[in-house]
Design an enzyme around this catalytic site. Sequence first.
Site, PDB file in Angstrom:
ATOM      1  N   ASP A  77      -4.033   7.497  -0.106  1.00 37.90           N
ATOM      2  CA  ASP A  77      -3.729   7.248  -1.523  1.00 37.90           C
ATOM      3  C   ASP A  77      -2.839   8.381  -2.033  1.00 37.90           C
ATOM      4  O   ASP A  77      -1.641   8.357  -1.858  1.00 37.90           O
ATOM      5  CB  ASP A  77      -5.033   7.234  -2.326  1.00 37.90           C
TER       6      ASP A  77
ATOM      7  N   GLY B 217      -2.777  11.272  -0.800  1.00 36.45           N
ATOM      8  CA  GLY B 217      -2.329  12.043   0.356  1.00 36.45           C
ATOM      9  C   GLY B 217      -2.906  13.451   0.376  1.00 36.45           C
ATOM     10  O   GLY B 217      -2.679  14.198   1.332  1.00 36.45           O
TER      11      GLY B 217
END
Length: 168
Positions: A96, A98
């Site tokens: 998402d 990261g």
Amino acid sequence: MNEPKDILLEKQVIEERIDALARQIDQDYKDKNPVLLTLLKGSFYFAADLSKQMQATHSIDFLTVAHDSTGMLKVRYPPTSNLKGRHVLLIEDIVDSGLTLHYIVDYVKKQGAKSVTVCTLLDNPVRRLVNLPISYIGFTIPDVYVVGYGLDVNEYYRNLSDIHIYEP
Ligand code: IMP
């Protein structure tokens, strides 16, 4: 708790895609004896199925991260393997923001890994906050919350065979 909604990805579609990823990884990692470093808990079905489809010799290990009292990410359960000099393939369920992977890539590099690449089943690029190279992506999905095939809401629904959209 609400029931999961529509199916986003069916079991068969997931299996076929994992098979294709395994073929690709086999080619790229031939004779490299990589370690599939699996981020628990959500990735354990994906890692197991990917590993079973792979022909290239590899090992599997696991790690868990958690936020400490100050909100910082920390490795809670480190892998048992020595990563020094190893080719590490990080196995993630979904990327998402990261932020989780960014932290783990850094951790793995500090352990002296020879190479670190990322393999994620799902990519939700709309939510990305840090730029992160991802070598293997199963599916790029729209900005929805998903459950099933290892992915949870409050630890539930991991066991669903298909990946469903979930609306809280
Ligand atoms: P990131 O650090 O924002 O990239 O978050 C990644 C982690 O958040 C994943 O490993 C999942 O555990 C969790 N996550 C993010 N999106 C979802 C979702 O749609 N369903 C279930 N878990 C999710």
